[in-house]
Structure formats: C-alpha cells, structure tokens
Design an enzyme around this catalytic site. Structure first.
Site, PDB file in Angstrom:
ATOM      1  N   ASP A  18       0.820  -1.218   0.000  1.00 46.85           N
ATOM      2  CA  ASP A  18       0.000   0.000   0.000  1.00 46.85           C
ATOM      3  C   ASP A  18       0.857   1.272   0.000  1.00 46.85           C
ATOM      4  OD1 ASP A  18      -2.302   1.491   0.046  1.00 46.85           O
ATOM      5  OD2 ASP A  18      -2.601   1.326   2.200  1.00 46.85           O
ATOM      6  N   ARG A  22       0.121   7.545  -3.012  1.00 45.07           N
ATOM      7  CA  ARG A  22       0.635   8.685  -2.232  1.00 45.07           C
ATOM      8  C   ARG A  22       2.095   8.979  -2.575  1.00 45.07           C
ATOM      9  NH1 ARG A  22      -1.352   6.224   3.187  1.00 45.07           N
ATOM     10  NH2 ARG A  22      -1.846   4.568   1.711  1.00 45.07           N
ATOM     11  N   HIS A  35       2.863   2.806  -8.977  1.00 42.67           N
ATOM     12  CA  HIS A  35       2.753   1.346  -9.072  1.00 42.67           C
ATOM     13  C   HIS A  35       4.021   0.740  -9.681  1.00 42.67           C
ATOM     14  CE1 HIS A  35      -1.236   1.615  -7.595  1.00 42.67           C
ATOM     15  NE2 HIS A  35      -1.728   2.204  -8.672  1.00 42.67           N
ATOM     16  N   THR A  64     -10.506  -7.227  -5.369  1.00 47.03           N
ATOM     17  CA  THR A  64     -11.812  -7.223  -6.048  1.00 47.03           C
ATOM     18  C   THR A  64     -12.392  -5.801  -6.070  1.00 47.03           C
ATOM     19  OG1 THR A  64     -12.685  -7.978  -3.906  1.00 47.03           O
ATOM     20  CG2 THR A  64     -12.513  -9.629  -5.619  1.00 47.03           C
ATOM     21  N   GLU A  65     -11.931  -4.949  -5.153  1.00 47.04           N
ATOM     22  CA  GLU A  65     -12.432  -3.564  -5.088  1.00 47.04           C
ATOM     23  C   GLU A  65     -11.640  -2.619  -6.019  1.00 47.04           C
ATOM     24  OE1 GLU A  65     -11.827  -5.410  -2.150  1.00 47.04           O
ATOM     25  OE2 GLU A  65     -13.962  -5.877  -2.132  1.00 47.04           O
ATOM     26  N   ASN A  66     -10.448  -3.047  -6.422  1.00 47.87           N
ATOM     27  CA  ASN A  66      -9.608  -2.151  -7.233  1.00 47.87           C
ATOM     28  C   ASN A  66     -10.172  -1.870  -8.640  1.00 47.87           C
ATOM     29  OD1 ASN A  66      -6.462  -3.338  -5.824  1.00 47.87           O
ATOM     30  ND2 ASN A  66      -7.682  -1.557  -5.266  1.00 47.87           N
ATOM     31  N   TRP A  67     -11.204  -2.628  -9.061  1.00 47.37           N
ATOM     32  CA  TRP A  67     -11.828  -2.352 -10.368  1.00 47.37           C
ATOM     33  C   TRP A  67     -12.510  -0.990 -10.377  1.00 47.37           C
ATOM     34  CZ3 TRP A  67     -10.152  -5.424 -14.027  1.00 47.37           C
ATOM     35  CH2 TRP A  67      -9.813  -6.748 -13.736  1.00 47.37           C
ATOM     36  N   ARG A 191      -5.725  -1.196   8.582  1.00 45.02           N
ATOM     37  CA  ARG A 191      -6.914  -1.996   8.226  1.00 45.02           C
ATOM     38  C   ARG A 191      -6.434  -3.277   7.572  1.00 45.02           C
ATOM     39  NH1 ARG A 191      -8.251   2.995   6.193  1.00 45.02           N
ATOM     40  NH2 ARG A 191      -7.387   2.492   4.158  1.00 45.02           N
TER      41      ARG A 191
END
Ligand code: FPP
Length: 237
Positions: A18, A22, A35, A64-67, A191
C-alpha cells in the site's frame, strides 16, 4: 544485507503493498508511476525473502475492489504484472521462484490469464513461492469456497456434516499453503482491507509508516524483529 535480527524469519510473510498512489502524488507523478515503483519494491523484497529463507511470500497485487479505479490506472497495474510475469517466465531457472495466484482470474485479460497459468504450471518447488493475490478479496474467497463445497454436497460427493475447518481450507485459493505468521501493511493505514481473512486469523499484523515503494530490506528486518517480540499464544495462555 540488512541487520542480523532477521536470522529466523517466519516461513510465510504476507504484504499489503500500500501507498503507491501517495508516493507518486508526493512527487507530482501519475499514480501509475507509483505502481511501477511498487513493482520494483516487490522485486527487491522477493529477492530479499529468498536470501532470508522465507518459503512463502503472499502479496496483494489487485483486489476485487480495485476495479473501481480509473481505466488508466487499472491498465497500468495489469501492464506491470504482464511485464513481470513475462520476465519471470524467461528467467524461471535463474530466479528460482515458484508462483501461485489467489483470486478469480477469469476477469483478467486472456493474455494475462495465460501468463498466470503458464507461470503456475512451469514453476517447480523452488526456493521461494510467491502467491499473487489478483482480483482477490477475502470475503469473495470464502464465498467461492463455500459454493465449491455446496456443489460437491449437491452432487452427492460430500455430506454437510463432513465440513471441518481443515476440510474447508482445501476449497480456498490458498489450499496447501500454510497460514502466514506475519502480515505487513506499510503506508500508515491500519486496516486488513479484505486480505487473507481466513488465513490471518492468528497472524501477527505489523503496520508500518513507510510507503510501499520506499520499503527496503531493512523495513522487512524491522517487521520480522517486531514479530519475534510478540508472544503468540493462539488463544491459549
Ligand atoms: C495499493 O496502493 C496498491 C495497489 C492497489 C496495486 C499494487 C500493485 C503493484 C505494486 C504493482 C504490481 C506488479 C507487480 C510486479 C508486483 P494505492 O494505490 O492504494 O496507494 P494509495 O493508498 O497511496 O493511493
């Protein structure tokens, strides 16, 4: 070589890579540059894990949320993965890295799916196993496993009362891989973000205030040293 506190590493380390966005923002660069720097950091840390004798390294590469991110950013991450896997396939014997992929790969491009399957099938029991979590979510993995078990019940191959934690694990993407002893999240966020929900039930979490592209072997040593300072009781006394 980093400091000697890392002499006895855990056999399985998992990392939420992560802070790339930033890192790029701080430098006035596009997120894709973050990236790219994150991919370099991954290479560095995977090599260092091999030096230390870590057997399994699991990294969260795409959730699965990165889409929900922009097409541009998604394409950039996929390009980096493609490039990395092409290189890995070329240098398989030299690098001695074995690959597994956790996640639903069917949503990836056919070209990337093929690279993943080739990398997995051509890998042998090399020094270190890298598990790439790709289109991965911990809840999605559990639902996928529950569905697979239910299918076997519907087909008459199994009975519901046969289900134990040990049997259920065979239906997870991580089947056969021991749970990570240590999960590291850099970037200052605290998290779990849907990462290895089942497998990290007893893992030690180490949260660090460094952005992933800046993560060095010394940071890994620090996390391992922190892991050794913890007293793991697994619910006992
Ligand atoms: C999270 O940082 C990172 C990702 C969603 C992508 C991780 C992908 C890579 C490091 C490249 C993959 C390629 C290889 C070869 C490993 P973020 O973008 O959410 O950062 P932010 O919270 O600072 O915005």
């Amino acid at each position: 070589m980093a400091n000697s506190e890392a002499l006895v590493p855990p056999q399985h380390i998992a990392i939420i890579m992560d802070g790339n966005g930033r890192w790029a923002k701080q430098r006035g660069l596009p997120r894709t540059a973050g990236h790219a720097a994150g991919a370099e950091s991954f290479r560095r840390i995977a090599n260092y894990c091999r030096t230390l004798g870590v057997k399994y390294l699991t990294v969260y590469a795409f959730s699965t949320e990165n889409w929900k991110r922009s097409q541009d950013e998604i394409a950039g991450i996929m390009r980096l993965l493609r490039r990395y896997l092409e290189e890995a396939l070329r240098d398989m014997e030299k690098n001695r890295v074995c690959f597994r992929f956790f996640g639903d790969l069917t949503r990836l491009s056919p070209q990337l799916q093929k690279l993943c399957l080739d990398a997995q099938s051509r890998s042998q029991d090399y020094d270190v196993q890298v598990n790439f979590c790709l289109n991965y979510g911990g809840r999605d993995e559990i639902v996928h496993a529950a569905r697979a078990f239910a299918t076997e019940v519907a087909q008459g191959k199994r009975k519901p009362e046969e289900l134990t934690e040990g049997l259920f694990e065979n239906f997870l993407y991580s089947a056969g891989v021991p749970d990570p002893e240590l999960v590291i999240r850099p970037s200052g966020e605290k998290r779990t973000s849907n990462f290895l929900l089942w497998q990290s039930a007893y893992s030690e979490y180490v949260f660090m205030n460094v952005l992933w592209p800046d993560f060095t072997p010394e940071h890994l040593d620090e996390a391992i040293a922190e892991y050794h300072r913890r007293n793991r009781r697994f619910g006992g006394t």
